[in-house]
Design a protein around this motif. Structure first.
Motif, PDB file in Angstrom:
ATOM      1  N   LYS A   1     -16.713  -3.046   1.178  1.00 50.83           N
ATOM      2  CA  LYS A   1     -16.509  -1.812   0.423  1.00 50.83           C
ATOM      3  C   LYS A   1     -16.969  -0.601   1.229  1.00 50.83           C
ATOM      4  N   PHE A   2     -18.121  -0.722   1.878  1.00 50.81           N
ATOM      5  CA  PHE A   2     -18.650   0.369   2.687  1.00 50.81           C
ATOM      6  C   PHE A   2     -17.694   0.689   3.835  1.00 50.81           C
TER       7      PHE A   2
ATOM      8  N   LYS B   1     -14.742   8.903   3.698  1.00 54.03           N
ATOM      9  CA  LYS B   1     -16.006   9.259   3.074  1.00 54.03           C
ATOM     10  C   LYS B   1     -17.100   9.252   4.125  1.00 54.03           C
TER      11      LYS B   1
ATOM     12  N   LYS C   1     -14.503   0.089   4.019  1.00 57.44           N
ATOM     13  CA  LYS C   1     -13.274   0.668   3.461  1.00 57.44           C
ATOM     14  C   LYS C   1     -13.493   2.141   3.117  1.00 57.44           C
ATOM     15  N   ASP C   2     -14.640   2.462   2.526  1.00 54.46           N
ATOM     16  CA  ASP C   2     -14.939   3.854   2.171  1.00 54.46           C
ATOM     17  C   ASP C   2     -15.037   4.730   3.411  1.00 54.46           C
ATOM     18  N   VAL C   3     -15.662   4.222   4.461  1.00 55.60           N
ATOM     19  CA  VAL C   3     -15.802   5.008   5.688  1.00 55.60           C
ATOM     20  C   VAL C   3     -14.436   5.236   6.319  1.00 55.60           C
ATOM     21  N   ARG C   4     -13.604   4.201   6.341  1.00 56.73           N
ATOM     22  CA  ARG C   4     -12.260   4.353   6.894  1.00 56.73           C
ATOM     23  C   ARG C   4     -11.426   5.319   6.062  1.00 56.73           C
ATOM     24  N   ALA C   5     -11.721   5.414   4.770  1.00 53.72           N
ATOM     25  CA  ALA C   5     -10.967   6.316   3.894  1.00 53.72           C
ATOM     26  C   ALA C   5     -11.403   7.767   4.062  1.00 53.72           C
TER      27      ALA C   5
ATOM     28  N   ARG D   1     -20.207  -5.921  -0.360  1.00 52.14           N
ATOM     29  CA  ARG D   1     -20.734  -4.563  -0.182  1.00 52.14           C
ATOM     30  C   ARG D   1     -20.364  -4.005   1.193  1.00 52.14           C
TER      31      ARG D   1
END
Length: 65
Positions: free
Chosen positions: A13-14, A22, A16-20, A10
């Motif tokens: 994933k979090f 989001k 990775k999402d922030v770096r992307a 988790r």
């Protein structure tokens, strides 16, 4: 309660999402400090009180004396 492996997944994933790009659900401490004013609210109120109060007292002095 989630296992250590699930928590690592988790967190990864979090991150990775922030770096992307989001939006993070909770702003970081650095973001909070960047948004803070250099002057605290009570200090700003004190400066405004002194300036506005000085102007009012000068107007009263000019008009009535």
């Amino acid at each position: 309660m989630p296992t250590e492996f699930e928590m690592r997944q988790r967190n990864a994933k979090f991150a990775k999402d922030v770096r992307a790009g989001k939006k993070a659900t909770h702003p970081s401490r650095a973001d909070k400090l960047a948004n803070r004013s250099a002057l605290s609210l009570w200090a700003l109120g004190l400066v405004v009180f002194v300036v506005v109060g000085g102007v009012l007292f000068e107007l009263i002095r000019i008009i009535f004396l």
